[in-house]
Scaffold this motif. Structure first.
Motif, mmCIF file in Angstrom:
data_model
loop_
_atom_site.group_PDB
_atom_site.id
_atom_site.type_symbol
_atom_site.label_atom_id
_atom_site.label_comp_id
_atom_site.label_asym_id
_atom_site.label_seq_id
_atom_site.Cartn_x
_atom_site.Cartn_y
_atom_site.Cartn_z
ATOM 1 N N TYR A 127 5.191 -46.417 -1.223
ATOM 2 C CA TYR A 127 4.664 -45.668 -0.083
ATOM 3 C C TYR A 127 4.755 -46.449 1.225
ATOM 4 N N LEU A 128 5.266 -47.662 1.150
ATOM 5 C CA LEU A 128 5.439 -48.502 2.339
ATOM 6 C C LEU A 128 6.859 -48.345 2.858
ATOM 7 N N ARG A 129 6.982 -48.050 4.126
ATOM 8 C CA ARG A 129 8.331 -47.882 4.683
ATOM 9 C C ARG A 129 9.105 -49.191 4.624
ATOM 10 N N THR A 130 10.413 -49.103 4.510
ATOM 11 C CA THR A 130 11.254 -50.298 4.567
ATOM 12 C C THR A 130 11.108 -50.939 5.948
ATOM 13 N N GLY A 131 10.833 -52.231 5.944
ATOM 14 C CA GLY A 131 10.523 -52.936 7.185
ATOM 15 C C GLY A 131 9.043 -53.011 7.465
ATOM 16 N N GLY A 132 8.245 -52.284 6.654
ATOM 17 C CA GLY A 132 6.797 -52.327 6.808
ATOM 18 C C GLY A 132 6.200 -53.591 6.207
ATOM 19 N N ASN A 133 4.938 -53.833 6.502
ATOM 20 C CA ASN A 133 4.266 -55.061 6.090
ATOM 21 C C ASN A 133 3.181 -54.787 5.060
ATOM 22 N N TYR A 134 3.041 -55.739 4.137
ATOM 23 C CA TYR A 134 2.007 -55.676 3.098
ATOM 24 C C TYR A 134 1.160 -56.939 3.233
ATOM 25 N N VAL A 193 1.346 -62.195 4.532
ATOM 26 C CA VAL A 193 2.027 -60.965 4.896
ATOM 27 C C VAL A 193 3.431 -60.969 4.296
ATOM 28 N N PHE A 194 3.762 -59.854 3.637
ATOM 29 C CA PHE A 194 5.076 -59.693 3.018
ATOM 30 C C PHE A 194 5.767 -58.481 3.639
ATOM 31 N N LYS A 195 7.029 -58.658 4.020
ATOM 32 C CA LYS A 195 7.808 -57.574 4.621
ATOM 33 C C LYS A 195 8.697 -56.938 3.549
ATOM 34 N N LYS A 196 8.673 -55.633 3.495
ATOM 35 C CA LYS A 196 9.498 -54.901 2.531
ATOM 36 C C LYS A 196 10.918 -54.781 3.073
ATOM 37 N N ILE A 197 11.882 -55.302 2.295
ATOM 38 C CA ILE A 197 13.270 -55.279 2.758
ATOM 39 C C ILE A 197 14.156 -54.376 1.899
ATOM 40 N N GLY A 198 13.576 -53.755 0.876
ATOM 41 C CA GLY A 198 14.343 -52.873 -0.001
ATOM 42 C C GLY A 198 13.438 -52.290 -1.066
ATOM 43 N N ASN A 199 14.034 -51.600 -2.020
ATOM 44 C CA ASN A 199 13.244 -51.026 -3.102
ATOM 45 C C ASN A 199 12.538 -52.136 -3.888
ATOM 46 N N VAL A 200 11.287 -51.904 -4.222
ATOM 47 C CA VAL A 200 10.463 -52.901 -4.902
ATOM 48 C C VAL A 200 10.365 -52.538 -6.378
ATOM 49 N N SER A 201 10.801 -53.476 -7.232
ATOM 50 C CA SER A 201 10.832 -53.215 -8.667
ATOM 51 C C SER A 201 10.261 -54.389 -9.443
ATOM 52 N N ALA A 202 9.254 -54.110 -10.277
ATOM 53 C CA ALA A 202 8.667 -55.159 -11.118
ATOM 54 C C ALA A 202 9.569 -55.517 -12.282
#
Length: 235
Positions: free
Chosen positions: A147-154, A198-207
């Motif tokens: 649900y976090l946009r690519t480039g968004g922050n966690y 802080v972690f930046k989303k750079i692509g699809n996140v897969s465990a």
């Protein structure tokens, strides 16, 4: 702080919870217990807790997000601070067990609401003191990051240490491997805010990409703990 932790441990034991053999029914009772109201009220008065939340809030303000979610936001102290200082930002608290008092206090902020799950897309996700309570935090990272946009922050603040009994021992190995595993999952650490990162989303996140490394982290944990203890003794 020690007293509130002892109270939480007392409730944990009274309900028969076991942090090595997780029973969801008992966990639901624990996280629905009034002790969490007491904890929320304590945070509202505790100087260090408030300072950390003020620091998180200031960082969020600097990002100018349009929509954010506080995953596992509990009593909503942080969310209310953000909603007040970011009146044009939609702030959502994702909390399955909200207390009625928390709902009443949040109703004073038109841009703040409680929800049981994430919906749509967010510019920013927050999770403070959440993942040490979850048996499989990497799965929750994957699920929430959708649900976090690519480039968004966690922004994630964690304590993978046994300070209270509801911190699950199966997560403690992450204290040495968390940032590495999240980077492999496409969440890149780039900033630190108080005790959070802080972690930046750079692509699809897969465990699933890091299950082998996670297993290795579990196996190597005693070795890392031994090395860490030796270093402390030397100092």
């Amino acid at each position: 702080l020690d007293q509130i932790w002892r109270c939480m441990d007392f409730v944990w034991d009274t309900l028969g919870c076991n942090n090595k053999s997780i029973e969801n029914t008992k966990l639901t009772k624990f996280y629905s217990h009034p002790i969490w109201l007491l904890n929320g009220l304590f945070i509202e008065q505790h100087e260090e807790s408030l300072l950390n939340r003020d620091t998180f809030t200031a960082w969020v303000v600097s990002q100018s997000p349009k929509r954010i979610a506080d995953f596992g936001g509990g009593f909503g102290t942080l969310a209310r601070k953000i909603a007040e200082q970011c009146p044009d930002t939609i702030v959502e608290v994702i909390e399955p067990h909200p207390h009625q008092l928390a709902l009443e206090w949040s109703s004073n902020y038109p841009n703040l609401r409680y929800q049981t799950q994430l919906e749509g897309e967010y510019d920013l996700l927050l999770a403070t003191d959440v993942f040490e309570h979850i048996p499989d935090p990497l799965y929750e990272i994957e699920k929430t990051s959708k649900y976090l946009r690519t480039g968004g922050n966690y922004l994630i603040a964690i304590c993978f240490f046994p300070v209270i009994k509801c911190h699950l021992p199966c997560t403690f190995h992450f204290r040495y491997s968390w940032a590495y595993l999240l980077a492999r999952m496409n969440l890149i650490e780039y900033d630190q805010v108080a005790y959070g990162k802080v972690f930046k989303k750079i692509g699809n996140v897969s465990a699933s990409k890091v299950r082998f490394e996670e297993h290795a982290s579990q196996k190597l944990f005693p070795i890392f703990e031994y090395i860490s203890s030796r270093r402390r003794k030397v100092r």
